[in-house]
Design a protein around this motif. Structure first.
Motif, PDB file in Angstrom:
ATOM      1  N   THR A  98      21.464-141.342  25.217  1.00 29.78           N
ATOM      2  CA  THR A  98      22.165-140.360  26.039  1.00 29.78           C
ATOM      3  C   THR A  98      22.738-139.201  25.208  1.00 29.78           C
ATOM      4  OG1 THR A  98      24.224-141.609  25.872  1.00 29.78           O
ATOM      5  CG2 THR A  98      22.801-142.084  27.767  1.00 29.78           C
ATOM      6  N   LEU A  99      22.622-139.304  23.906  1.00 32.05           N
ATOM      7  CA  LEU A  99      23.119-138.208  23.065  1.00 32.05           C
ATOM      8  C   LEU A  99      22.267-136.964  23.323  1.00 32.05           C
ATOM      9  CD1 LEU A  99      25.334-138.024  20.874  1.00 32.05           C
ATOM     10  CD2 LEU A  99      23.556-138.358  19.168  1.00 32.05           C
ATOM     11  N   PRO A 100      22.867-135.878  23.796  1.00 32.80           N
ATOM     12  CA  PRO A 100      22.033-134.723  24.153  1.00 32.80           C
ATOM     13  C   PRO A 100      21.509-133.980  22.929  1.00 32.80           C
ATOM     14  CG  PRO A 100      24.349-134.196  24.440  1.00 32.80           C
ATOM     15  CD  PRO A 100      24.293-135.638  24.038  1.00 32.80           C
ATOM     16  N   GLU A 101      20.403-133.295  23.112  1.00 29.85           N
ATOM     17  CA  GLU A 101      19.872-132.466  22.031  1.00 29.85           C
ATOM     18  C   GLU A 101      20.560-131.108  22.119  1.00 29.85           C
ATOM     19  OE1 GLU A 101      15.639-132.737  21.481  1.00 29.85           O
ATOM     20  OE2 GLU A 101      15.613-130.681  20.705  1.00 29.85           O
ATOM     21  N   LEU A 102      21.069-130.649  21.002  1.00 28.11           N
ATOM     22  CA  LEU A 102      21.797-129.376  21.010  1.00 28.11           C
ATOM     23  C   LEU A 102      20.864-128.222  20.692  1.00 28.11           C
ATOM     24  CD1 LEU A 102      24.733-130.675  18.805  1.00 28.11           C
ATOM     25  CD2 LEU A 102      24.694-130.514  21.299  1.00 28.11           C
ATOM     26  N   ASP A 103      21.182-127.056  21.293  1.00 28.22           N
ATOM     27  CA  ASP A 103      20.404-125.859  20.974  1.00 28.22           C
ATOM     28  C   ASP A 103      20.901-125.266  19.664  1.00 28.22           C
ATOM     29  OD1 ASP A 103      18.901-126.055  23.249  1.00 28.22           O
ATOM     30  OD2 ASP A 103      20.311-124.875  24.439  1.00 28.22           O
ATOM     31  N   VAL A 104      19.984-124.782  18.864  1.00 30.46           N
ATOM     32  CA  VAL A 104      20.388-124.117  17.630  1.00 30.46           C
ATOM     33  C   VAL A 104      20.888-122.725  18.006  1.00 30.46           C
ATOM     34  CG1 VAL A 104      19.691-123.573  15.285  1.00 30.46           C
ATOM     35  CG2 VAL A 104      18.326-125.171  16.634  1.00 30.46           C
ATOM     36  N   PRO A 105      22.098-122.350  17.580  1.00 28.28           N
ATOM     37  CA  PRO A 105      22.561-120.993  17.902  1.00 28.28           C
ATOM     38  C   PRO A 105      21.587-119.944  17.358  1.00 28.28           C
ATOM     39  CG  PRO A 105      24.331-122.320  16.956  1.00 28.28           C
ATOM     40  CD  PRO A 105      23.070-123.120  16.811  1.00 28.28           C
ATOM     41  N   ALA A 106      21.358-118.902  18.150  1.00 31.56           N
ATOM     42  CA  ALA A 106      20.371-117.887  17.775  1.00 31.56           C
ATOM     43  C   ALA A 106      20.722-117.216  16.448  1.00 31.56           C
ATOM     44  CB  ALA A 106      20.265-116.846  18.887  1.00 31.56           C
ATOM     45  N   ARG A 107      22.021-117.163  16.142  1.00 32.78           N
ATOM     46  CA  ARG A 107      22.423-116.458  14.907  1.00 32.78           C
ATOM     47  C   ARG A 107      21.844-117.123  13.654  1.00 32.78           C
ATOM     48  NH1 ARG A 107      27.006-118.610  17.116  1.00 32.78           N
ATOM     49  NH2 ARG A 107      27.685-120.574  16.167  1.00 32.78           N
ATOM     50  N   VAL A 108      21.525-118.409  13.760  1.00 31.59           N
ATOM     51  CA  VAL A 108      21.006-119.100  12.569  1.00 31.59           C
ATOM     52  C   VAL A 108      19.656-118.502  12.180  1.00 31.59           C
ATOM     53  CG1 VAL A 108      20.361-121.325  11.560  1.00 31.59           C
ATOM     54  CG2 VAL A 108      22.211-121.205  13.245  1.00 31.59           C
ATOM     55  N   LYS A 109      18.817-118.280  13.170  1.00 33.46           N
ATOM     56  CA  LYS A 109      17.502-117.707  12.869  1.00 33.46           C
ATOM     57  C   LYS A 109      17.661-116.277  12.326  1.00 33.46           C
ATOM     58  CE  LYS A 109      12.884-116.922  14.640  1.00 33.46           C
ATOM     59  NZ  LYS A 109      11.929-117.081  15.741  1.00 33.46           N
ATOM     60  N   GLN A 110      18.580-115.528  12.945  1.00 36.74           N
ATOM     61  CA  GLN A 110      18.793-114.153  12.466  1.00 36.74           C
ATOM     62  C   GLN A 110      19.231-114.168  11.006  1.00 36.74           C
ATOM     63  OE1 GLN A 110      21.665-112.904  15.342  1.00 36.74           O
ATOM     64  NE2 GLN A 110      20.139-112.810  17.005  1.00 36.74           N
ATOM     65  N   ARG A 111      20.160-115.076  10.701  1.00 35.84           N
ATOM     66  CA  ARG A 111      20.659-115.156   9.321  1.00 35.84           C
ATOM     67  C   ARG A 111      19.530-115.547   8.367  1.00 35.84           C
ATOM     68  NH1 ARG A 111      25.458-119.173   9.985  1.00 35.84           N
ATOM     69  NH2 ARG A 111      24.762-119.773   7.902  1.00 35.84           N
TER      70      ARG A 111
END
Ligand SMILES: [Zn+2]
Lengths: 335, 193
Positions: free
Chosen positions: A53-66
């Motif tokens: 039941t542990l949900p999968e978290l979205d990677v914040p978009a800023r990580v890719k930008q960085r």
């Protein structure tokens, strides 16, 4: 009598279905006869499904930008969304009417000589209908100009796909026979459908491009409402016959995503996989596809319902397969 | 680029062209980020991990062997980064616990159900912190990333037997924390290191 500790060490492996058959059997036998371990086993299963039941978290978009900023300028000039330089529609139409006569070809390998095309009024296509070519015999270009019938059993190799992008309704399939051929056309063109079916069903079983072929079919037909049933039937054949479990998993999963055109044959292939496929991940994908079919009130039959019922209560089945089978049943019963 | 295999993308990178960086990132960032987040229980650190893992991947592309799975290699880099982070964190003063990220409620969930789900998440995340880093690494890779014990052994630099023991011990701890189960008796208690 094997000791309880080593049996319990096997339990996580039992849950991931990664014990060899002999040890799996031994562990199951022990669990059935040992009251301590049977309690332990049910607690393991419960824990395992709570962890799910542990949900999968979205990677914040800023990580890719960085990331991209950090590796630029090495990257930035090249990091543009990949898009094949696409031919305007008039070009494709002109191609249908004009090019092939000379036996010249374009597309495919970069090494292939390019033929310059001059725009031709679209009406020309109507005035001069393109002749049908069979790819079994000749180099052919637009799908509109090849026969939907693939003659003989051409030995196709080096299969490549181009542009399954929704922004452009042209797709391409390239392959070598005696020369490299690119067939272009819409995903809905019968010739294109037949060609893809042929690739899916006949490409060398050892080739890694089989798996890519399925990925590509999936991304292409995700944007096409009601894909031709021949595509789903080809995937069903892959699911039935492929030796590679990874390929079968993909085939089942793709059937789930494309099932707006599920025929009796494809449904039966999924039921068959759920019943008999030795790999639990394939069975899981199959049951998910059937659950989706059940939810949508699609084309069901008694064998499917019966199989779901059996799976939902089959003690030695993978716990997720059982849960999914039960879910599917519960969405059928209100009817 | 979407149609190229991992190996094909990596051979482009190895040839000095970083054009596939974005595509490789799209394929693996979610797995890397989720692993790091659950391992470190810190969203900022998980972001740093994700970014730096991909930078390392480009810088050290030459070390990637075409025969290996890209996922295994990326998880090796990630696990190293995370272990390193924990080591450094031990030397720092103990920071406060990271606040769990609030996920938007899926539309079909009632507020009660959503709250329940969030409580479940916190409970699991808390249970994971009861594990040793080795055990946590093993269970995260096995349970959430679906990796085989052989792959985990490669990533963690230990034997498959050690992975088996780590996952087993982790499950013993989690079972106790999540199901309130004490049925395992003495074995269960001694399993906690
Ligand atoms: Zn026992």
């Amino acid at each position: 009598m094997p000791d309880c500790d080593s049996m319990r060490e096997n339990m996580p492996l039992l849950l991931t279905e990664s014990l060899d058959p002999a040890r799996r059997e031994l562990t199951h036998q022990h669990i059935e006869t040992c009251p301590m371990c049977v309690a332990e086993w049910s607690a393991y299963k419960e824990t395992w499904s709570i962890l799910d039941t542990l949900p999968e978290l979205d990677v914040p978009a800023r990580v890719k930008q960085r990331f991209l900023a950090e590796v630029s300028p090495a990257v930035t000039p090249n990091v543009v969304p990949f898009r094949r330089r696409s031919a305007p529609r008039w070009l494709a139409q002109a191609a249908a009417a004009v090019i092939i006569a000379g036996g010249a070809f374009y597309g495919g390998h970069r090494m292939t000589p390019r033929v310059e095309l001059t725009p031709t009024p679209a009406t020309l296509v109507n005035v001069q209908p393109a002749p049908f070519y069979s790819i079994a015999e000749s180099r052919v270009l637009p799908a509109a100009s090849i026969s939907p019938q693939i003659e003989g059993r051409p030995d196709i190799q080096n299969v490549q796909f181009t542009d399954a992008s929704p922004s452009n309704d042209q797709i391409g399939v390239s392959f070598d026979i005696t020369s490299h051929v690119t067939v272009t056309g819409r995903p809905t063109d019968k010739s294109m459908v037949r060609l893809l079916r042929y690739v899916l069903e006949n490409e060398d079983k050892q080739s890694p491009s089989r798996s890519r072929a399925i990925d590509w079919v999936r991304s292409t037909y995700a944007h096409v409402g009601n894909p031709d049933p021949e595509i789903t039937e080809a995937l069903a054949n892959v699911l039935r016959n492929d030796d590679n479990q990874g390929v079968r998993i993909k085939a089942a999963d793709t059937l789930r995503s494309l099932q707006s055109t599920m025929t009796d044959g494809t449904r039966d292939a999924l039921v068959e996989a759920l019943k008999n496929d030795p790999n639990p991940a394939v069975r899981l994908k199959a049951v998910e596809a059937l659950a989706k079919l059940a939810r949508s009130g699609g084309n069901m039959d008694p064998d499917m319902v019966d199989t779901l019922r059996k799976k939902a209560s089959q003690g030695d089945e993978n716990v997720y397969v059982r849960v999914k089978a039960a879910e599917a049943l519960s969405s059928i019963q209100p009817k | 680029m979407k149609h190229l295999s991992d190996q094909e993308l990596m051979s482009i990178v190895q040839a000095g062209d970083f054009a596939p960086a974005s595509e490789i990132y799209d394929r693996y960032s979610s797995r890397i980020y989720n692993f790091a987040y659950r391992f470190l229980k810190n969203s900022e650190a998980a972001e740093d991990a994700t970014q730096e893992v991909f930078v390392k991947m480009l810088k050290h592309a030459g070390q990637f062997h075409g025969g290996a799975k890209l996922s295994t290699w990326l998880f090796s880099i990630t696990a190293n980064w995370c272990r390193d982070y924990l080591r450094k964190a031990e030397n720092r003063s103990k920071d406060g616990e990271d606040v769990l990220i609030t996920l938007p409620a899926p539309a079909e969930l009632s507020p009660e159900r959503h709250l329940e789900r969030r409580e479940d998440e916190q409970r699991i995340q808390k249970a994971l912190t009861l594990l040793s880093p080795d055990q946590r690494e093993a269970i995260l890779l096995s349970r959430y990333q679906g990796l085989s014990y052989a792959e985990i052994a490669q990533i963690s630099g230990c034997s498959e037997g050690a992975v088996k023991t780590r996952v087993f011990r982790a499950m013993e701890v989690l079972k106790k924390a999540l199901t309130g189960d004490a049925r395992g008796g003495d074995r269960c208690l001694t399993a906690i290191p």
